[in-house]
Design a protein around this motif. Structure first.
Motif, PDB file in Angstrom:
ATOM      1  N   MET A   1       0.835  -1.203   0.000  1.00 31.42           N
ATOM      2  CA  MET A   1       0.000   0.000   0.000  1.00 31.42           C
ATOM      3  C   MET A   1       0.868   1.251   0.000  1.00 31.42           C
ATOM      4  N   LEU A   2       1.960   1.208   0.764  1.00 27.89           N
ATOM      5  CA  LEU A   2       2.858   2.365   0.795  1.00 27.89           C
ATOM      6  C   LEU A   2       3.530   2.582  -0.562  1.00 27.89           C
ATOM      7  N   SER A   3       3.897   1.481  -1.226  1.00 29.66           N
ATOM      8  CA  SER A   3       4.520   1.641  -2.547  1.00 29.66           C
ATOM      9  C   SER A   3       3.533   2.244  -3.538  1.00 29.66           C
ATOM     10  N   MET A   4       2.260   1.814  -3.465  1.00 32.33           N
ATOM     11  CA  MET A   4       1.245   2.433  -4.323  1.00 32.33           C
ATOM     12  C   MET A   4       1.036   3.888  -3.962  1.00 32.33           C
ATOM     13  N   GLY A   5       1.161   4.214  -2.672  1.00 31.27           N
ATOM     14  CA  GLY A   5       1.061   5.607  -2.260  1.00 31.27           C
ATOM     15  C   GLY A   5       2.178   6.459  -2.849  1.00 31.27           C
ATOM     16  N   LEU A   6       3.402   5.872  -2.911  1.00 31.41           N
ATOM     17  CA  LEU A   6       4.516   6.605  -3.525  1.00 31.41           C
ATOM     18  C   LEU A   6       4.261   6.849  -5.009  1.00 31.41           C
ATOM     19  N   VAL A   7       3.689   5.859  -5.689  1.00 33.08           N
ATOM     20  CA  VAL A   7       3.351   6.036  -7.104  1.00 33.08           C
ATOM     21  C   VAL A   7       2.286   7.117  -7.257  1.00 33.08           C
ATOM     22  N   ALA A   8       1.295   7.086  -6.359  1.00 28.65           N
ATOM     23  CA  ALA A   8       0.248   8.109  -6.420  1.00 28.65           C
ATOM     24  C   ALA A   8       0.827   9.507  -6.171  1.00 28.65           C
ATOM     25  N   LEU A   9       1.764   9.594  -5.219  1.00 30.23           N
ATOM     26  CA  LEU A   9       2.391  10.888  -4.949  1.00 30.23           C
ATOM     27  C   LEU A   9       3.189  11.378  -6.160  1.00 30.23           C
ATOM     28  N   SER A  10       3.911  10.467  -6.801  1.00 30.14           N
ATOM     29  CA  SER A  10       4.655  10.847  -8.011  1.00 30.14           C
ATOM     30  C   SER A  10       3.705  11.306  -9.104  1.00 30.14           C
ATOM     31  N   THR A  11       2.553  10.615  -9.234  1.00 31.88           N
ATOM     32  CA  THR A  11       1.557  11.016 -10.250  1.00 31.88           C
ATOM     33  C   THR A  11       0.999  12.391  -9.938  1.00 31.88           C
ATOM     34  N   LEU A  12       0.704  12.653  -8.670  1.00 34.62           N
ATOM     35  CA  LEU A  12       0.158  13.962  -8.286  1.00 34.62           C
ATOM     36  C   LEU A  12       1.148  15.083  -8.590  1.00 34.62           C
ATOM     37  N   LEU A  13       2.412  14.847  -8.239  1.00 34.52           N
ATOM     38  CA  LEU A  13       3.417  15.873  -8.552  1.00 34.52           C
ATOM     39  C   LEU A  13       3.551  16.076 -10.059  1.00 34.52           C
TER      40      LEU A  13
ATOM     41  N   LEU B   1      10.885   6.809 -11.128  1.00 33.08           N
ATOM     42  CA  LEU B   1      12.122   6.114 -10.767  1.00 33.08           C
ATOM     43  C   LEU B   1      12.468   6.361  -9.290  1.00 33.08           C
ATOM     44  N   ALA B   2      12.202   7.589  -8.832  1.00 33.31           N
ATOM     45  CA  ALA B   2      12.465   7.897  -7.416  1.00 33.31           C
ATOM     46  C   ALA B   2      11.577   7.054  -6.510  1.00 33.31           C
ATOM     47  N   SER B   3      10.298   6.877  -6.898  1.00 32.59           N
ATOM     48  CA  SER B   3       9.399   6.060  -6.070  1.00 32.59           C
ATOM     49  C   SER B   3       9.844   4.607  -6.052  1.00 32.59           C
ATOM     50  N   VAL B   4      10.390   4.109  -7.172  1.00 35.43           N
ATOM     51  CA  VAL B   4      10.892   2.731  -7.213  1.00 35.43           C
ATOM     52  C   VAL B   4      12.095   2.566  -6.286  1.00 35.43           C
TER      53      VAL B   4
ATOM     54  N   ILE C   1      12.923   4.412  -3.652  1.00 31.01           N
ATOM     55  CA  ILE C   1      12.503   4.532  -2.246  1.00 31.01           C
ATOM     56  C   ILE C   1      11.820   3.245  -1.792  1.00 31.01           C
ATOM     57  N   SER C   2      10.976   2.671  -2.649  1.00 34.85           N
ATOM     58  CA  SER C   2      10.302   1.411  -2.288  1.00 34.85           C
ATOM     59  C   SER C   2      11.306   0.286  -2.090  1.00 34.85           C
TER      60      SER C   2
ATOM     61  N   LEU D   1       8.953  -3.816  -7.055  1.00 30.51           N
ATOM     62  CA  LEU D   1       8.530  -4.329  -8.360  1.00 30.51           C
ATOM     63  C   LEU D   1       7.120  -3.849  -8.690  1.00 30.51           C
ATOM     64  N   LEU D   2       6.253  -3.849  -7.684  1.00 29.35           N
ATOM     65  CA  LEU D   2       4.902  -3.332  -7.902  1.00 29.35           C
ATOM     66  C   LEU D   2       4.943  -1.858  -8.274  1.00 29.35           C
ATOM     67  N   ALA D   3       5.804  -1.094  -7.607  1.00 29.61           N
ATOM     68  CA  ALA D   3       5.929   0.330  -7.924  1.00 29.61           C
ATOM     69  C   ALA D   3       6.427   0.540  -9.348  1.00 29.61           C
ATOM     70  N   ALA D   4       7.315  -0.352  -9.817  1.00 31.08           N
ATOM     71  CA  ALA D   4       7.837  -0.218 -11.181  1.00 31.08           C
ATOM     72  C   ALA D   4       6.727  -0.405 -12.210  1.00 31.08           C
ATOM     73  N   VAL D   5       5.916  -1.468 -12.047  1.00 27.85           N
ATOM     74  CA  VAL D   5       4.843  -1.740 -13.007  1.00 27.85           C
ATOM     75  C   VAL D   5       3.757  -0.675 -12.910  1.00 27.85           C
TER      76      VAL D   5
END
Length: 887
Positions: A398-410, A428-431, A433-434, A444-448
């Protein structure tokens, strides 16, 4: 050409035949009901008729009348009653057997598992302890209980046998007698109820006692017995130099992993080693770039290596960049001829991508044979590798998906000002950090998810996965590949860092222990260092037991930890048998303490005990290895401290012997001289009483009296020295006049002053000093007598007193030969005399006695050189006084 036995084989043969150990005979069958117990009892009766002392330790009759009749004719030792889940179980009483000490004891069901709370988990371990005591044992065993045959028995019969014994027990047996019965006859006995009761018999026929199973088990038993006979034949021929076609020496190596196939590999290699009569090694390779951090996998690896050791292998953990390089490098260095490993369990597509260890070993093995062992059907199904299995807890994902969501928002806020290709860096930064903080799976989930989010929200047309510009397909592919690579490498680096930290902690703890032990020579300090380091490294309470008068006792322990009698019993067993015992071992596993023998090359020096602070906290295999390393260092340190203590005692004894010699040498002349003079004077008075005149008679009496006084002073000095050393001297302090002390001392010296002039300089207002008057007079007499001996007859001796630093300072100065600078301190030692060409009588006790008396007054006495020749002896006493006390 003369043939001689191989010395190495002879030595090996002698080592295997321990005359002090009892002999084990196994009645081997292939299944229950073939008559093993009956045959054992018949053999016992034959031994009894031959005059042997035979007793029954434990025999299971199964209520068979013929078996019970044979037992009735033998002495039966009482069994041990154990309560388990409100059920009373009868177990072999090892202590009763050891106390009775028969020549031969019968113990049925060799592979039996003892009830919880027993000394050993398995009965074969009870038997080994009895054998070590020098008692012969007859026992019974079925072939399916051999550990190396466990997987084959399960494959043939469909039944997994839980009660197993290591094959080494069979190898160490003195004799094996196969009890055979054709399967058809056994099935008849089974149907007639001579093996099990009718209900159990019908189930046994349907489940286990099928003719095919019985035939296969019978073949295993006969083959195992034949292998044993072949080994005995080879041993016989080699030890007697009988020529034969000897096979070349083989050495086997089996590679293991956390795979479920590992145990089968171990058992298969054991059987192969038996067939080839070869040594074998079990090896686990830890890859430096991919360490094993899963506690469950590490525990499985430790259990597999332990199983290999139980089956007679040497277990080794290697470190290397790749498995095949580490294995082949070890194999070539140690003359390994065959390598055994398991068939890959990974899907074929993973072998193509990642490579296969089997292929790599076969390609690079050269002259080394490679054996690939297949797995059972249920193990050959493709499984997801551990690296790809979901990580827990799910919150990480869930946290990794949150990082992806934060990257998308920015990215969404700045997509109008930046090119979409620049926004890739956010994902790439979210990957990264995860991968660092959440693990491999979440990264890996954050990458996909990052690729999909980038396409859906930040690449036109928006909010769809369709791509308007085909160039973005290359961007997506590169982003996905780079994200996966970064995820894998970052997670791998993080795992390597964790493994390095773990290894560094173990190495650092061992280094710190060794460093602190190096600087400690006192046994108390060594024990405290060991306890503090082990307690800190393992979070356990620690106790060290050391031998004393033939038994061990707690020497040092953690604060507030006092071992009870049960823990002392575990430590005693460890000390007597030189084997680990207690918690987590095969001996007394229900105990709260784990005891390890502290042994060195010179023997056993003590026992180390560790107890967890919380129940259920067991040591991992790595921790057990580290604790063993700690115990080895501790044993060496304790031995070194013990040897240092022995050396110190020997040095003290040698010093005492030298002191006694010096005493005899020093006082023999001084005692003999006055005795000779006294004897001569008395003899003259006796033999010449009528012819001697009054003047000569008076002269002889004076001489005898003076020499008697001299002898009395010598004996008095010896007694004074003894009182000072024993602490028996008592001070009776009261204010005294220094001038009176000097006057009394001069009066006691009398004629011994000879022609010396003594000048006394004491100020008229000199204060009184608290002292023991009689003892201080002795001090002044001893110092003056020393000045008289070492100065010319007509020289001046000066005695003065003055105050300095709240002290009374009395100085006695002479113009004698002086004292060399290097001897100014040593002149106050017992029996020490400055070496001079001219001989001066004396014992070397006067100044030593003076020093003891002055120090009893809390004062100080020292000597110094005088200008223009001579010596000054200074006596300092405190002016504040001291109360009556004993020193």
């Amino acid at each position: 050409m003369e043939t001689r036995p191989d010395p190495d084989e002879l030595l090996k043969h002698v080592e295997t035949e321990d005359a002090t150990r009892g002999k084990l005979k196994i009645f081997l069958g292939y299944v229950a009901g073939v008559g093993k117990t009956y045959a054992m009892l018949e053999a016992a009766h034959q031994r009894k008729e031959q005059g042997w002392d035979v007793a029954v330790g434990y025999v299971e009759t199964h209520k068979r009348a013929e078996t019970e009749e044979l037992v009735a004719g033998l002495e039966v030792l009482p069994c041990k009653q154990v309560q388990y889940h409100n059920v009373t179980l009868s177990e072999l009483d090892v202590d009763a057997v050891l106390a009775r000490r028969p020549k031969l004891v019968l113990i049925d069901e060799f592979a039996h598992t003892n009830a919880p709370g027993s000394r050993h988990p398995k009965r074969f371990q009870d038997v080994e302890e009895i054998l070590d005591a020098g008692i012969d044992v007859y026992t019974t065993l079925n072939i399916q209980h051999l550990e190396s045959l466990n997987d084959i028995v399960a494959q043939v019969t469909g039944v997994i046998v839980r009660e197993t014994i290591p094959d080494r027990v069979i190898d160490e047996a003195s004799e094996i007698e196969v009890i055979d019965l054709p399967p058809d006859e056994l099935l008849v006995r089974l149907k007639e109820g001579k093996v099990y009761i009718p209900e159990q018999a019908s189930r046994a026929i349907d489940k286990f006692f099928r003719k095919g199973n019985l035939t296969a088990l019978r073949e295993m038993a006969l083959r195992r017995a034949a292998e044993r006979v072949d080994d005995q034949m080879r041993s016989y021929m080699q030890t007697r130099a009988i020529a034969g076609p000897w096979a070349a020496g083989e050495r086997l190596l089996v590679c293991i992993s956390p795979s479920p196939l590992a145990e089968k590999l171990i058992r298969t290699t054991r059987r192969l080693a038996d067939e080839l009569n070869a040594e074998w090694v079990a090896v686990y390779v830890e890859i430096a770039s991919k360490p094993e951090n899963d506690p469950a996998n590490r525990e499985r690896i430790g259990q597999t290596l332990q199983l290999a050791e139980e089956l007679g292998a040497t277990s080794i953990t290697l470190a290397g960049r790749s498995i095949h390089e580490a294995v082949l490098d070890y194999a070539r260095k140690h003359n390994i001829t065959k390598v055994v490993l398991g068939k890959p369990l990974k899907p074929r597509w993973q072998e193509i991508i990642q490579g296969s260890v089997v292929d790599q070993l076969i390609y690079a093995s050269g002259d080394i044979d490679v054996y690939v062992i297949s797995a059972r059907t249920e193990l050959t199904k493709p499984i997801i590798p551990a690296d790809w299995q979901p990580h827990r807890p799910a919150g990480r994902y869930m946290l990794s998906m949150g990082l992806v969501a934060l990257s998308t928002l920015l990215g969404f806020t700045v997509r109008g000002t930046l090119e979409p290709t620049n926004l890739v860096m956010l994902y790439l930064a979210s990957v990264v950090i995860s991968a660092i903080f959440l693990g491999r799976g979440p990264s890996l989930l954050a990458a996909v998810a990052g690729v999909l989010a980038f396409d859906f929200f930040l690449v036109p047309p928006y909010h769809t996965l369709a791509v308007g510009d085909t160039q973005y397909l290359i961007t997506f592919a590169v982003l996905l590949v780079i994200s996966l690579i970064i995820s894998s490498l970052t997670a791998q680096s993080h795992e390597q860092a964790e493994a390095a930290i773990r290894r560094e902690a173990q190495t650092s703890s061992l280094y710190n222990l060794g460093r602190d032990l190096t600087s400690a020579t006192d046994l108390d300090n060594v024990a405290n260092i060991i306890i503090s380091h082990i307690a800190q490294a393992f979070g356990r309470e620690v106790v060290i037991f050391l031998p004393e008068n033939g038994s061990i006792h707690p020497f040092a322990s953690s604060p507030d930890y006092h071992p009870d009698e049960h823990e002392l019993a575990v430590a005693t067993w460890t000390f007597e048998h030189n084997q680990p015992a207690g918690r987590g071992t095969d001996t007394l596993p229900a105990a709260s303490i784990r005891c390890l023998p502290l042994r060195t090359s010179n023997g056993l020096v003590g026992v180390l005990g560790v107890r967890p602070k919380e129940e259920g906290n067991f040591l991992t295999p790595e921790q057990r290895q580290t604790l063993t390393a700690f115990s080895n260092q501790a044993a060496l340190a304790i031995e070194r401290a013990s040897l240092a203590e022995q050396a110190r005692r020997a040095e003290l004894l040698q010093a005492a012997e030298k002191l006694q010699t010096a005493l005899l040498n020093s006082i023999s002349h001084d005692l003999r001289t006055p005795l000779v003079s006294i004897t001569g004077a008395l003899t003259s008075l006796d033999e010449q009483a009528e012819t001697i005149d009054d003047e000569n008679r008076r002269s002889l009496v004076v001489t005898a009296r003076e020499e008697a006084e001299r002898l009395n002073r010598l004996v008095g000095n010896l007694l004074s020295m003894t009182r000072i050393e024993s602490g028996a001297i008592k001070l009776h302090s009261e204010p005294g006049d220094i001038e009176d002390v000097i006057g009394t001392a001069l009066e006691q010296l009398g004629k011994r002053l000879g022609q010396h002039d003594v000048k006394v300089d004491i100020p008229a207002d000199y204060p009184l000093v608290s002292m023991d008057f009689t003892l201080m007079v002795q001090v002044v007499v001893n110092v003056l007598e020393n000045a008289i001996k070492y100065s010319a007859d007509d020289s001046l001796i000066e005695v003065s007193a003055h105050l300095a630093d709240d002290k009374s300072r009395l100085q006695i100065a002479d113009r004698g030969v002086g004292i060399p600078p290097e001897d100014l301190l040593r002149v106050f030692d017992k029996f020490y005399r400055v070496q001079r060409p001219e001989s001066v009588s004396g014992t070397g006790l006067g100044l030593s006695i003076s020093k003891g008396i002055v120090e009893a007054h809390h004062g100080n006495i020292y000597a110094s050189a005088r200008e223009n020749g001579g010596t000054i002896v200074t006596v300092e006493l405190p002016l504040n006084g001291i109360e009556d006390q004993g020193r």
